[in-house]
Design a protein around this motif. Sequence first.
Motif, mmCIF file in Angstrom:
data_model
loop_
_atom_site.group_PDB
_atom_site.id
_atom_site.type_symbol
_atom_site.label_atom_id
_atom_site.label_comp_id
_atom_site.label_asym_id
_atom_site.label_seq_id
_atom_site.Cartn_x
_atom_site.Cartn_y
_atom_site.Cartn_z
ATOM 1 N N ALA A 51 0.833 -1.206 0.000
ATOM 2 C CA ALA A 51 0.000 0.000 0.000
ATOM 3 C C ALA A 51 0.863 1.251 0.000
ATOM 4 O O ALA A 51 0.571 2.225 -0.704
ATOM 5 C CB ALA A 51 -0.937 -0.014 1.202
ATOM 6 N N GLU A 52 1.926 1.232 0.782
ATOM 7 C CA GLU A 52 2.839 2.377 0.807
ATOM 8 C C GLU A 52 3.488 2.601 -0.552
ATOM 9 O O GLU A 52 3.834 3.731 -0.913
ATOM 10 C CB GLU A 52 3.913 2.157 1.873
ATOM 11 N N ALA A 53 3.623 1.527 -1.308
ATOM 12 C CA ALA A 53 4.207 1.630 -2.655
ATOM 13 C C ALA A 53 3.154 1.972 -3.706
ATOM 14 O O ALA A 53 3.466 2.035 -4.895
ATOM 15 C CB ALA A 53 4.898 0.317 -3.017
ATOM 16 N N GLY A 54 1.899 2.158 -3.273
ATOM 17 C CA GLY A 54 0.848 2.591 -4.184
ATOM 18 C C GLY A 54 0.003 1.487 -4.773
ATOM 19 O O GLY A 54 -0.785 1.738 -5.697
ATOM 20 N N CYS A 55 0.125 0.259 -4.254
ATOM 21 C CA CYS A 55 -0.661 -0.857 -4.787
ATOM 22 C C CYS A 55 -2.038 -0.926 -4.128
ATOM 23 O O CYS A 55 -2.222 -0.508 -2.977
ATOM 24 C CB CYS A 55 0.066 -2.177 -4.560
ATOM 25 N N TYR A 56 -2.973 -1.462 -4.860
ATOM 26 C CA TYR A 56 -4.346 -1.693 -4.386
ATOM 27 C C TYR A 56 -4.457 -3.173 -4.070
ATOM 28 O O TYR A 56 -4.553 -4.006 -4.962
ATOM 29 C CB TYR A 56 -5.328 -1.274 -5.474
ATOM 30 N N CYS A 57 -4.415 -3.520 -2.786
ATOM 31 C CA CYS A 57 -4.404 -4.920 -2.365
ATOM 32 C C CYS A 57 -5.809 -5.393 -2.008
ATOM 33 O O CYS A 57 -6.500 -4.743 -1.210
ATOM 34 C CB CYS A 57 -3.497 -5.111 -1.154
ATOM 35 N N VAL A 58 -6.193 -6.503 -2.571
ATOM 36 C CA VAL A 58 -7.445 -7.176 -2.242
ATOM 37 C C VAL A 58 -7.068 -8.520 -1.628
ATOM 38 O O VAL A 58 -6.329 -9.305 -2.242
ATOM 39 C CB VAL A 58 -8.308 -7.383 -3.498
ATOM 40 N N ILE A 59 -7.574 -8.776 -0.417
ATOM 41 C CA ILE A 59 -7.171 -9.977 0.319
ATOM 42 C C ILE A 59 -8.435 -10.698 0.781
ATOM 43 O O ILE A 59 -9.016 -10.353 1.816
ATOM 44 C CB ILE A 59 -6.289 -9.622 1.528
ATOM 45 N N PRO A 60 -8.905 -11.681 0.032
ATOM 46 C CA PRO A 60 -10.166 -12.358 0.379
ATOM 47 C C PRO A 60 -9.984 -13.507 1.362
ATOM 48 O O PRO A 60 -8.945 -14.183 1.380
ATOM 49 C CB PRO A 60 -10.649 -12.886 -0.976
#
Length: 301
Positions: A51-60
Amino acid sequence: MSPSNSLRFIKAGELKVAYLVVGPEHGTPVILLHGFPYDVHAFDETSELLAEAGCYCVIPYLRGYGPTRFLCASSSRSGQQASLGTDLLALMDALKISKAVLGGFDWGGRAACVVSAIWPSRVKGLVSCGHGYNILDINASTEPLAPEQELRLWYQFYFHSERGRRGLACNRKELCELLWRLWSPTWNFSEATYAQTSLAFENPDFVDVVIHSYRQRFDVIPGDHSKENIERQLAALPNITVPTIVLEGEDDGVETQHMEKERSKFTNLQEHLIVPGIGHNFPQEAPIAFYHAIMKLVHMD
């Protein structure tokens, strides 16, 4: 939870999926997938770095875990690889994610490999843990393995019996903690760390999904008939053509051999790392290494 790190729900395929979102939604999509017997917290540290690197993380939460639920009482509580793969594809469709970097281990690595093999246009890159090629060869499942590997699969044979089903139902917390210790012998996890994840095993479908997974893969019981076409494709053991990084823990208590014969199944292998002092739960034990592998694929053209 803050808006950038929140639990959400969405209808996707057969499920109402519970999933965490970490990071800006305009960032590169990264989907992180846990295994058995783990949950979304395996990615706590990695997802914050991403997230700090700008990614959009989805963790199901996978089917049978945490707050994820089946939409229909009559749906098959299948734990087979085709079901895990179609769950992932349905989640991407529901979230309107056309393409993502996929990262996973154990069952989650299997789901990521299935989508990468059958729907490669949806995958920007793959980080797969363990021996890497996590698509099961059901046709060879009845053939004996080396005795040491058979010993490590004791829990799978246990689950083939009704005694094993009852054991999982009655002792799920204790049994799964034992697996954590056997599979990651050098990981000194705390009671609080395990307790946080073990809540996910209270899902009402956990036992049914787990038991089906470990019986169907040995051809003890049939799979979900609606997934037969996908299982036929997987039975051919298709190559994975997307850019891939394989991460192995040298102290993995499940795997006895490093990736060798599976290497040929990756036609775009970018890197293969064996990390000492790390067991089966690679993302939680070595979050920095997992983060760097994801970021390498995020930055690929």
